[in-house]
Design a protein around this motif. Structure first.
Motif, PDB file in Angstrom:
ATOM      1  N   ASP A 298     -10.335  54.037  28.247  1.00  0.00           N
ATOM      2  CA  ASP A 298     -10.350  52.592  28.489  1.00  0.00           C
ATOM      3  C   ASP A 298      -9.883  51.764  27.300  1.00  0.00           C
ATOM      4  OD1 ASP A 298     -11.443  53.088  31.026  1.00  0.00           O
ATOM      5  OD2 ASP A 298     -13.466  53.197  30.176  1.00  0.00           O
ATOM      6  N   GLY A 299      -9.385  52.391  26.254  1.00  0.00           N
ATOM      7  CA  GLY A 299      -8.952  51.618  25.101  1.00  0.00           C
ATOM      8  C   GLY A 299     -10.097  51.423  24.106  1.00  0.00           C
ATOM      9  N   PRO A 300      -9.916  50.598  23.104  1.00  0.00           N
ATOM     10  CA  PRO A 300      -8.752  49.750  22.795  1.00  0.00           C
ATOM     11  C   PRO A 300      -7.641  50.523  22.080  1.00  0.00           C
ATOM     12  CG  PRO A 300     -10.469  49.425  21.172  1.00  0.00           C
ATOM     13  CD  PRO A 300     -11.035  50.390  22.158  1.00  0.00           C
ATOM     14  N   THR A 301      -6.540  49.797  21.761  1.00  0.00           N
ATOM     15  CA  THR A 301      -5.386  50.376  21.095  1.00  0.00           C
ATOM     16  C   THR A 301      -5.093  49.573  19.836  1.00  0.00           C
ATOM     17  OG1 THR A 301      -4.464  51.070  23.222  1.00  0.00           O
ATOM     18  CG2 THR A 301      -2.966  51.005  21.338  1.00  0.00           C
ATOM     19  N   ALA A 302      -4.983  50.271  18.725  1.00  0.00           N
ATOM     20  CA  ALA A 302      -4.706  49.628  17.440  1.00  0.00           C
ATOM     21  C   ALA A 302      -3.365  50.099  16.920  1.00  0.00           C
ATOM     22  CB  ALA A 302      -5.805  49.938  16.422  1.00  0.00           C
ATOM     23  N   HIS A 303      -2.610  49.145  16.362  1.00  0.00           N
ATOM     24  CA  HIS A 303      -1.308  49.459  15.758  1.00  0.00           C
ATOM     25  C   HIS A 303      -1.387  49.192  14.264  1.00  0.00           C
ATOM     26  CE1 HIS A 303       3.168  48.381  15.060  1.00  0.00           C
ATOM     27  NE2 HIS A 303       2.977  49.674  14.923  1.00  0.00           N
ATOM     28  N   PHE A 304      -1.087  50.224  13.475  1.00  0.00           N
ATOM     29  CA  PHE A 304      -1.148  50.131  12.022  1.00  0.00           C
ATOM     30  C   PHE A 304       0.238  50.368  11.429  1.00  0.00           C
ATOM     31  CE2 PHE A 304      -5.277  51.644  13.402  1.00  0.00           C
ATOM     32  CZ  PHE A 304      -6.162  50.840  12.706  1.00  0.00           C
ATOM     33  N   LYS A 305       0.422  49.813  10.244  1.00  0.00           N
ATOM     34  CA  LYS A 305       1.579  50.155   9.427  1.00  0.00           C
ATOM     35  C   LYS A 305       1.147  51.189   8.395  1.00  0.00           C
ATOM     36  CE  LYS A 305       4.772  48.368   5.963  1.00  0.00           C
ATOM     37  NZ  LYS A 305       5.147  47.204   5.123  1.00  0.00           N
ATOM     38  N   ILE A 306       1.933  52.264   8.244  1.00  0.00           N
ATOM     39  CA  ILE A 306       1.617  53.334   7.286  1.00  0.00           C
ATOM     40  C   ILE A 306       2.505  53.182   6.066  1.00  0.00           C
ATOM     41  CG2 ILE A 306       1.642  55.817   6.866  1.00  0.00           C
ATOM     42  CD1 ILE A 306       0.917  56.351   9.641  1.00  0.00           C
ATOM     43  N   SER A 307       1.915  53.341   4.897  1.00  0.00           N
ATOM     44  CA  SER A 307       2.672  53.311   3.643  1.00  0.00           C
ATOM     45  C   SER A 307       2.026  54.278   2.659  1.00  0.00           C
ATOM     46  CB  SER A 307       2.718  51.895   3.062  1.00  0.00           C
ATOM     47  OG  SER A 307       1.409  51.423   2.801  1.00  0.00           O
ATOM     48  N   SER A 308       2.745  54.581   1.583  1.00  0.00           N
ATOM     49  CA  SER A 308       2.253  55.434   0.495  1.00  0.00           C
ATOM     50  C   SER A 308       1.778  56.790   1.008  1.00  0.00           C
ATOM     51  CB  SER A 308       1.125  54.740  -0.276  1.00  0.00           C
ATOM     52  OG  SER A 308       1.535  53.478  -0.749  1.00  0.00           O
ATOM     53  N   VAL A 309       2.576  57.415   1.862  1.00  0.00           N
ATOM     54  CA  VAL A 309       2.221  58.723   2.407  1.00  0.00           C
ATOM     55  C   VAL A 309       2.513  59.789   1.361  1.00  0.00           C
ATOM     56  CG1 VAL A 309       2.683  60.406   4.213  1.00  0.00           C
ATOM     57  CG2 VAL A 309       2.672  57.966   4.754  1.00  0.00           C
ATOM     58  N   ARG A 310       1.520  60.615   1.055  1.00  0.00           N
ATOM     59  CA  ARG A 310       1.685  61.725   0.122  1.00  0.00           C
ATOM     60  C   ARG A 310       1.215  62.995   0.814  1.00  0.00           C
ATOM     61  NH1 ARG A 310       1.584  60.215  -5.305  1.00  0.00           N
ATOM     62  NH2 ARG A 310       1.900  62.433  -5.741  1.00  0.00           N
ATOM     63  N   LEU A 311       2.112  63.949   0.955  1.00  0.00           N
ATOM     64  CA  LEU A 311       1.757  65.234   1.543  1.00  0.00           C
ATOM     65  C   LEU A 311       1.106  66.122   0.480  1.00  0.00           C
ATOM     66  CD1 LEU A 311       4.946  65.857   3.698  1.00  0.00           C
ATOM     67  CD2 LEU A 311       2.806  64.769   4.375  1.00  0.00           C
ATOM     68  N   ARG A 312       0.613  67.268   0.919  1.00  0.00           N
ATOM     69  CA  ARG A 312      -0.148  68.128   0.002  1.00  0.00           C
ATOM     70  C   ARG A 312       0.721  68.681  -1.116  1.00  0.00           C
ATOM     71  NH1 ARG A 312      -2.901  70.335   5.000  1.00  0.00           N
ATOM     72  NH2 ARG A 312      -4.870  69.170   5.083  1.00  0.00           N
ATOM     73  N   LYS A 313       1.947  69.031  -0.815  1.00  0.00           N
ATOM     74  CA  LYS A 313       2.813  69.609  -1.842  1.00  0.00           C
ATOM     75  C   LYS A 313       3.213  68.567  -2.895  1.00  0.00           C
ATOM     76  CE  LYS A 313       4.865  73.431   0.750  1.00  0.00           C
ATOM     77  NZ  LYS A 313       6.133  74.043   1.229  1.00  0.00           N
ATOM     78  N   GLU A 314       3.117  67.302  -2.562  1.00  0.00           N
ATOM     79  CA  GLU A 314       3.518  66.240  -3.484  1.00  0.00           C
ATOM     80  C   GLU A 314       2.369  65.774  -4.375  1.00  0.00           C
ATOM     81  OE1 GLU A 314       6.580  64.397  -0.126  1.00  0.00           O
ATOM     82  OE2 GLU A 314       4.834  63.274  -0.801  1.00  0.00           O
TER      83      GLU A 314
END
Length: 355
Positions: free
Chosen positions: A221-237
């Motif tokens: 039944d929701g709700p739905t949230a929209h986010f902006k993603i930034s500063s993504v760091r993966l494990r190898k980094e």
């Protein structure tokens, strides 16, 4: 009328005379020129040894040479840091000498402790808040009637970095499954998720081979949230990270979600994880809200002795910025929005936050 004759030298005047530098006269302390009328070597050495003294209103930005300007600026910073350290040591000695009579420490002014009061700040003892929590979309989860099951997918034709990010998210969230879109619309994906008892649909969008958006839809039944993603760091980094996470259910920390909107977003994040964390794994998932930016970190804590505890970051790490909150499931055309970010209106005051 008398005419005077001017004698002309035998050498032709057409020849150019060499320009000779004018001789500078040495002035004695009494103000009289020297005997020979020329500066001696001792005077030149004395002038070179003297340091250049700038006027009080002089600024390093007036120096046009980039290297000299940088040297002057670094000297200014070193002197400023030395002065600051001296004042700090002096205050510390004074506080140690006064003991209990020492005045309380000054609290530094920051944007957060000068935050403008929000009328929608949540009071845990409010009856209206308790009633809303008992009847909202997440009440079945918090009452223990449902267990979280998450489907993670991407936008069409994802690149390698986005795929690896989704795979690492699946190791953080228990009972999470990664599927590829294959060109299906979200309106067709949502009924299939509901039929397979999924409680969340997580969509990772990308732009220029980098993850840039997150759609988090609570099912059915929701709700739905929209986010902006930034500063993504993966494990190898990441430097000095720990070993890969285990299959234990992590503990969840939700920090600084104070308003009604922030309270709803915090409950949405909490419903991603099971309510019975396995403390044997010593893993913690943290959602920290600061100035309306949600920072996600995943750690493992280690007991060094009876008093000291160390932490290892496992990754991945990323930062979220809420763009909109929609009632019901995802519907881009006819959806009803509870909250939408209006940057020019809401970000006008730096001390007013929404979450």
């Amino acid at each position: 009328m008398d005419v005077q004759e001017v004698p002309v030298s035998q050498n032709n005047t057409s020849k150019k005379k060499k320009n000779k530098k004018p001789k500078t006269k040495r002035v004695s302390p009494a103000g009289n020129p020297g005997v020979d009328g020329v500066e001696t070597k001792e005077d030149v050495k004395m002038e070179k040894s003297e340091e250049t003294v700038f006027p009080p209103a002089f600024s390093a930005s007036e120096i046009k040479n980039k290297q000299r300007r940088h040297v002057m600026f670094m000297k200014y910073k070193q002197e400023k840091s030395k002065l600051k350290l001296m004042l700090k040591k002096k205050k510390k000695k004074e506080r140690a000498a006064l003991g209990d009579k020492a005045p309380p420490k000054e609290v530094p002014k920051t944007i957060e402790n000068q935050r403008v009061y929000d009328e929608t700040t949540v009071d845990p003892e409010d009856e209206e808040i308790a009633f809303d929590e008992a009847t909202d979309e997440f009440s079945a989860y918090f009452n223990g009637l449902t267990n979280p099951k998450v489907l993670i997918t991407t936008s069409d034709r994802p690149r390698g970095r986005t795929v690896r990010f989704c795979e690492q998210l699946a190791t953080v969230v228990p009972d999470a499954h990664v599927y590829y879109r294959r060109g299906l619309a979200l309106k067709k994906v949502i009924p299939q998720c509901v039929a397979r008892n999924f409680t969340y649909l997580m969509v990772i969008n990308e732009d220029r081979k980098m993850p840039n958006g997150l759609v988090l839809c609570h099912l059915p039944d929701g709700p739905t949230a929209h986010f902006k993603i930034s500063s993504v760091r993966l494990r190898k980094e990441m430097k000095r990270r720990g070993k890969d996470p285990t299959l234990h259910s992590p503990e969840v920390i939700l920090n600084n979600f104070t308003t009604r909107l922030g309270h709803s977003i915090g409950r949405m994040f909490a419903a991603l994880f099971p309510q019975d964390p396995q403390f044997v794994g010593r893993q913690v998932a943290t959602f920290h809200n600061q100035r309306d930016f949600v920072f996600f970190r995943f750690h493992r804590y280690i007991f060094k002795n009876e008093k000291k505890v160390g932490i290892q970051e496992l990754g991945p790490r990323f930062t979220l910025k809420l763009r909109s909150l929609q009632k019901g499931t995802f519907d881009s055309k006819f959806g009803e929005y509870e909250w939408v970010l209006k940057r020019h209106e809401m970000d006008a005051c730096r001390r007013k936050f929404q979450l």
